[in-house]
Each structure stands twice: as C-alpha cells, then as structure tokens.
Write a protein that holds these residues in place. Structure first.
Motif, PDB file in Angstrom:
ATOM      1  N   ARG A  81       0.605  -0.862  -0.157  1.00  0.00           N
ATOM      2  CA  ARG A  81       0.326   0.231  -0.063  1.00  0.00           C
ATOM      3  C   ARG A  81       0.532   1.306  -0.051  1.00  0.00           C
ATOM      4  N   GLY A 125       0.651   1.774  -4.645  1.00  0.00           N
ATOM      5  CA  GLY A 125      -0.248   1.247  -3.575  1.00  0.00           C
ATOM      6  C   GLY A 125      -1.925   1.847  -3.849  1.00  0.00           C
ATOM      7  N   ALA A 126      -2.038   3.076  -3.584  1.00  0.00           N
ATOM      8  CA  ALA A 126      -2.533   3.814  -3.058  1.00  0.00           C
ATOM      9  C   ALA A 126      -3.382   3.914  -4.621  1.00  0.00           C
ATOM     10  N   ALA A 137      -6.456  -4.298  -2.881  1.00  0.00           N
ATOM     11  CA  ALA A 137      -5.126  -3.061  -2.441  1.00  0.00           C
ATOM     12  C   ALA A 137      -5.835  -4.186  -1.046  1.00  0.00           C
ATOM     13  N   THR A 138      -6.132  -4.147  -0.515  1.00  0.00           N
ATOM     14  CA  THR A 138      -5.848  -4.531   0.728  1.00  0.00           C
ATOM     15  C   THR A 138      -5.678  -6.231   1.018  1.00  0.00           C
TER      16      THR A 138
END
Length: 326
Positions: A251, A270-271, A322-323
């Motif tokens: 992330r 990542g974001a 993303a998690t």
C-alpha cells in the motif's frame, strides 16, 4: 267554425341580428412601462357590463411578448445591459428565460435567411423572431444576442463599465466582482485562452479593453487530464511488474518513473490501484491460470456481459484489491 286569432309579433320586438365582427381588429396596443402588465387591464375589462366592454381581440402571444419586453426593459434599466442570466427576474417576470427564448428565435430567423440566400429551401418559419421584435430588443441593447456565449459578453460589458468609471483593469481573481461575475478571473481566462477566441473577440478585448494575450511564461502549466493520469499510472504499474513479476504492490510503495519531459515523478502505486479487474471468457483456461498466478481471485460469472462480434458472451470476473496486497 271560428279560428283563434293568432297573435302577430311586434316588429319592434324582433331580435336584431348581431353585427359580425372581424376576428382581428386593427387596434394598436400601446407599449407598457416597466412593471406594468396587461392582466389587470383584462380583468377590469371583464368586470364591465357586456355592452360597455371594448370589443378587442386579445392575442395571448402578443400579450406575453409585450409583458416580457416590458420586464426586459425594466431589467436593463437597472443593470445597464440586456445580457441577463437564465435565472434573472424583474418584478416576478422571468426575464432570463424570455431572453433565452428570444435568442433561440433570432438564431432560427438568421438560419432561415442564410438558407434563402444560398437558394436552399426553408422548411418552416414558425418560431422565428420577426424583424420588428428584433428591432425592439436592439433598441434596448444592441448586443443582446451575441454569436458567442452570453456569459462572455456580459463579463465584457461589465469590464467596460468598470473602465468607463475610471477604475483600473482587474487582473487577479477576486479583485472586482460585479453582478455576481468575477471580472479579474474573466480577464485571466481571456489572456490565457487568447487563441481560443474569435478574431472579433480578440479585437474587442485588445482595442476596447486594452487586454493583451499572456506570454508563455505567464501561462500556468496545463492541468493533467484523467487520461494523462491513467497513462502515467499504467507506466508505473508496468515498470513495477517488469521488475517484480507481479502486481501485489504494498500500500505504501512509491514507484519512480521518468516522463516524456525527462522529469522524474513519484507515484504511490499501492494507493493508485485500489482494485484491478479482469474479464476472461470461460473457455480461456490459460488466461485464467495466468490471472490466478498473478494474484487475482475469481469473483463470479457475468452472464451476457460483453459484446463480441455479433453476440454477447459470458465472462469470468477476476479482481485484486489493495487490502489483499498489504
């Protein structure tokens, strides 16, 4: 045999035939002062006895035009021009909508005249503004129907009024606000977008207002569009995949890439990619295995999801959020 005497009607008591009136009477309807309407006059006329009423054929279209024209004249007297915004009103009358409809009718009349000049047939003249009504509006403000947006012409007129009052030309946003228009912001937009103006607009700004186009050093850097941002994010993701072999980006990872201008930029990869999706046809098992090795998870089957050729086909949807990447 005696016959009953019939009563002879009195000739003086016969009902005289009513005189037939022309449907349209040549009676001049005087122009009204600002704020004066015809509805009260018609209401008072209806309260009079029938033999005292004025036999006048009222046209609702003409009455509406006279009322709108009177309201437009009153609005222009207060604001100094006839370039009213759409929500402008004067004593309850919707001046903005009246002028919007009048401009549409004027443009239709102009298109019809151009077609006649070119020898082309004109389908219909209904809804076109007559020359008489156009002259009535031009007497109030000659620039009431510009060829460019009304907002631009309204700001031009307000800046000219500001200069005529002996004030300096506003150049910064928020310096001068008149009638809800930020004149400084408008001047900036004119200077920065000089090439987008027509030749007439450029002449008006340069000769009347004294505005000069901005140099390349004064112009702000162009804002990046969504397509540009997507292209840079794609390059960052591609660079990361070629180096790491997967797209399970942490992330807080920052990817540095060099753009076309040879400047290095940082991308929070990542974001930037909260969710990635793939759509694969069920028969393509090789692509399904490749997606699963890259970290994608099959979420389900979408029936008749995508048009392929002349038919719609089912698609497996694979996703990576993303998690799941940490």
């Amino acid at each position: 045999m005696r016959f009953r005497d019939r009563q002879q009607p009195d000739p003086a008591a016969r009902v005289q035939p009513r005189r037939r009136l022309s449907p349209v009477h040549q009676q001049h309807v005087p122009l009204l002062e600002p704020g004066q309407h015809l509805r009260p006059a018609r209401r008072r006329a209806a309260q009079q006895p029938r033999h005292r009423r004025r036999r006048t054929a009222w046209s609702h279209y003409d009455v509406a035009w006279e009322e709108g024209l009177a309201a437009a004249r009153g609005w222009a007297a207060e604001h100094g021009h006839l370039l009213a915004p759409l929500d402008a009103t004067f004593q309850g009358a919707k001046v903005g909508i009246f002028l919007k409809n009048a401009r549409a009718a004027a443009r239709k009349a102009q298109e019809n005249e151009q077609r006649r000049a070119e020898g082309l047939p004109v389908q219909s003249s209904a809804g076109a503004l007559s020359d008489e009504r156009r002259e009535q509006l031009e007497e109030i403000d000659a620039s009431w129907c510009p060829s460019w947006p009304v907002t631009w012409q309204r700001c031009f007129h307000l800046v000219r009024m500001h200069l005529d009052a002996g004030e300096a030309l506003p150049t910064e946003a928020g310096d001068v606000v008149r009638q809800g228009e930020d004149l400084g912001r408008w001047v900036q937009s004119v200077r920065y977008g000089w090439d987008q103006l027509t030749t007439v607009q450029q002449w008006m700004c340069e000769q009347v207002l004294g505005i000069e186009p901005a140099s390349e050093d004064e112009k702000p850097k162009p804002r990046r569009t969504q397509a540009d941002k997507w292209a840079m994010n794609y390059e960052a993701a591609k660079q990361y995949y070629e180096r790491e072999g997967h797209l399970q980006v942490p992330r807080k990872h920052v990817e540095r890439i060099v753009g076309e201008d040879q400047e290095e930029r940082e991308h929070k990869l990542g974001a930037r990619i909260p969710r990635l999706q793939l759509f694969i046809e069920p028969w393509n098992t090789a692509s399904c295995r490749t997606a699963e090795r890259a970290g994608y998870v099959r979420e389900g089957l979408l029936r008749s999801w995508q048009q392929v050729g002349e038919e719609r086909r089912d698609m497996y949807v694979y996703a990576m959020v993303a998690t799941a990447r940490g």
